[in-house]
Design a protein around this motif. Sequence first.
Motif, PDB file in Angstrom:
ATOM      1  N   GLY A  79       0.830  -1.196   0.000  1.00  0.00           N
ATOM      2  CA  GLY A  79       0.000   0.000   0.000  1.00  0.00           C
ATOM      3  C   GLY A  79       0.864   1.246   0.000  1.00  0.00           C
ATOM      4  O   GLY A  79       2.085   1.173   0.172  1.00  0.00           O
ATOM      5  N   GLU A  80       0.246   2.399  -0.180  1.00  0.00           N
ATOM      6  CA  GLU A  80       0.955   3.670  -0.251  1.00  0.00           C
ATOM      7  C   GLU A  80       0.908   4.392   1.101  1.00  0.00           C
ATOM      8  O   GLU A  80      -0.036   4.199   1.881  1.00  0.00           O
ATOM      9  CB  GLU A  80       0.321   4.556  -1.322  1.00  0.00           C
ATOM     10  N   PRO A  92      15.922  13.005  -0.777  1.00  0.00           N
ATOM     11  CA  PRO A  92      15.676  12.832  -2.206  1.00  0.00           C
ATOM     12  C   PRO A  92      16.511  13.742  -3.111  1.00  0.00           C
ATOM     13  O   PRO A  92      16.714  13.418  -4.278  1.00  0.00           O
ATOM     14  CB  PRO A  92      14.183  13.172  -2.335  1.00  0.00           C
ATOM     15  N   THR A  93      16.955  14.886  -2.607  1.00  0.00           N
ATOM     16  CA  THR A  93      17.752  15.820  -3.408  1.00  0.00           C
ATOM     17  C   THR A  93      18.895  16.353  -2.560  1.00  0.00           C
ATOM     18  O   THR A  93      18.902  16.210  -1.329  1.00  0.00           O
ATOM     19  CB  THR A  93      16.897  17.005  -3.907  1.00  0.00           C
ATOM     20  N   ALA A 193       2.293  13.370  -8.686  1.00  0.00           N
ATOM     21  CA  ALA A 193       1.897  11.968  -8.506  1.00  0.00           C
ATOM     22  C   ALA A 193       3.111  11.148  -8.088  1.00  0.00           C
ATOM     23  O   ALA A 193       4.205  11.307  -8.639  1.00  0.00           O
ATOM     24  CB  ALA A 193       1.304  11.421  -9.799  1.00  0.00           C
ATOM     25  N   GLY A 194       2.918  10.266  -7.114  1.00  0.00           N
ATOM     26  CA  GLY A 194       4.014   9.416  -6.645  1.00  0.00           C
ATOM     27  C   GLY A 194       4.925  10.087  -5.638  1.00  0.00           C
ATOM     28  O   GLY A 194       5.936   9.503  -5.238  1.00  0.00           O
ATOM     29  N   ASN A 195       4.569  11.296  -5.200  1.00  0.00           N
ATOM     30  CA  ASN A 195       5.387  12.025  -4.230  1.00  0.00           C
ATOM     31  C   ASN A 195       4.576  12.350  -2.976  1.00  0.00           C
ATOM     32  O   ASN A 195       3.361  12.153  -2.942  1.00  0.00           O
ATOM     33  CB  ASN A 195       5.938  13.311  -4.842  1.00  0.00           C
ATOM     34  N   VAL A 221       8.795  14.558  -1.683  1.00  0.00           N
ATOM     35  CA  VAL A 221       9.637  13.367  -1.538  1.00  0.00           C
ATOM     36  C   VAL A 221       9.010  12.212  -2.317  1.00  0.00           C
ATOM     37  O   VAL A 221       7.843  11.859  -2.068  1.00  0.00           O
ATOM     38  CB  VAL A 221       9.768  12.969  -0.052  1.00  0.00           C
ATOM     39  N   PRO A 222       9.738  11.607  -3.263  1.00  0.00           N
ATOM     40  CA  PRO A 222       9.184  10.453  -3.975  1.00  0.00           C
ATOM     41  C   PRO A 222       8.897   9.287  -3.032  1.00  0.00           C
ATOM     42  O   PRO A 222       9.679   9.019  -2.106  1.00  0.00           O
ATOM     43  CB  PRO A 222      10.303  10.084  -4.967  1.00  0.00           C
ATOM     44  N   VAL A 223       7.795   8.609  -3.262  1.00  0.00           N
ATOM     45  CA  VAL A 223       7.466   7.425  -2.465  1.00  0.00           C
ATOM     46  C   VAL A 223       8.586   6.393  -2.556  1.00  0.00           C
ATOM     47  O   VAL A 223       8.843   5.662  -1.587  1.00  0.00           O
ATOM     48  CB  VAL A 223       6.124   6.822  -2.931  1.00  0.00           C
TER      49      VAL A 223
END
Length: 246
Positions: A79-80, A92-93, A193-195, A221-223
């Motif tokens: 799950g997310e 992430p960066t 999307a996905g973050n 932040v990306p998942v």
Amino acid sequence: MTGADAVGVDDDIPDRKIPSWLRETAILVVVALVLSVLLQTFVGRVYLIPSESMEPTLHGCDGCTGDRIVVDKISYRFGEPRRGDVVVFRAPTSSWNVGYSSTRSTNPVAHALQDAGSWIGLVAPDENTLGKRVVATGGQTVQCCDDRGRVQVDGQSIDEPYVVMDFPFVPDSLTCTTAPESGRCFGPVTVPAGNLWMMGDNRSGSADSRAHVSDELSGTVPVDDVVGKARLIVLPPSRWGVIASR
């Protein structure tokens, strides 16, 4: 002289066999190490909270004994992350790495031992991992503040009882439309999307997504960079407890 005599065979010397208890102990140690690596890699891991950015939910500060938390690595395989979850994620960066430095020794032998210790959970991973709370997910728009100083997600004010420390916000005198404006104010930011949009519970003491809105991910932040969900405080004993999602 016989052949046996020529090579010095002595029938009185006993065979030097490894004791069975020693073999069994070695096998148990190897099995335990393998299980530890598998558990740490795929199931869960203990992390140390080094800063005050998640106070009072998670305790930590420079020079003190921070909370040690168990991070569940399984849940997000099925799950997310959802709003309110406390998660641990990799920076992430590069903007998230300001002030971070590796804890590894410059001595190659010590460095190798630290790496080995990391695999079995005795030493922290050599990566910049952070713990924050998910405030908005992919596709949502997040901003602050409404007329009471609350964060809004998709235009709806959200209840955040875990936030105890925050910048001052005074209706009619210190808001997002006054000069100067309240330190709470940010956005709006639409999360790709996905973050995820991450914030610390200690809003006035957390360098979270708000501090990185100028980077290439707009502070999100990306998942894929999420290590797992923070579940339990296990040390010190006085702090034992479940880390609740809100």
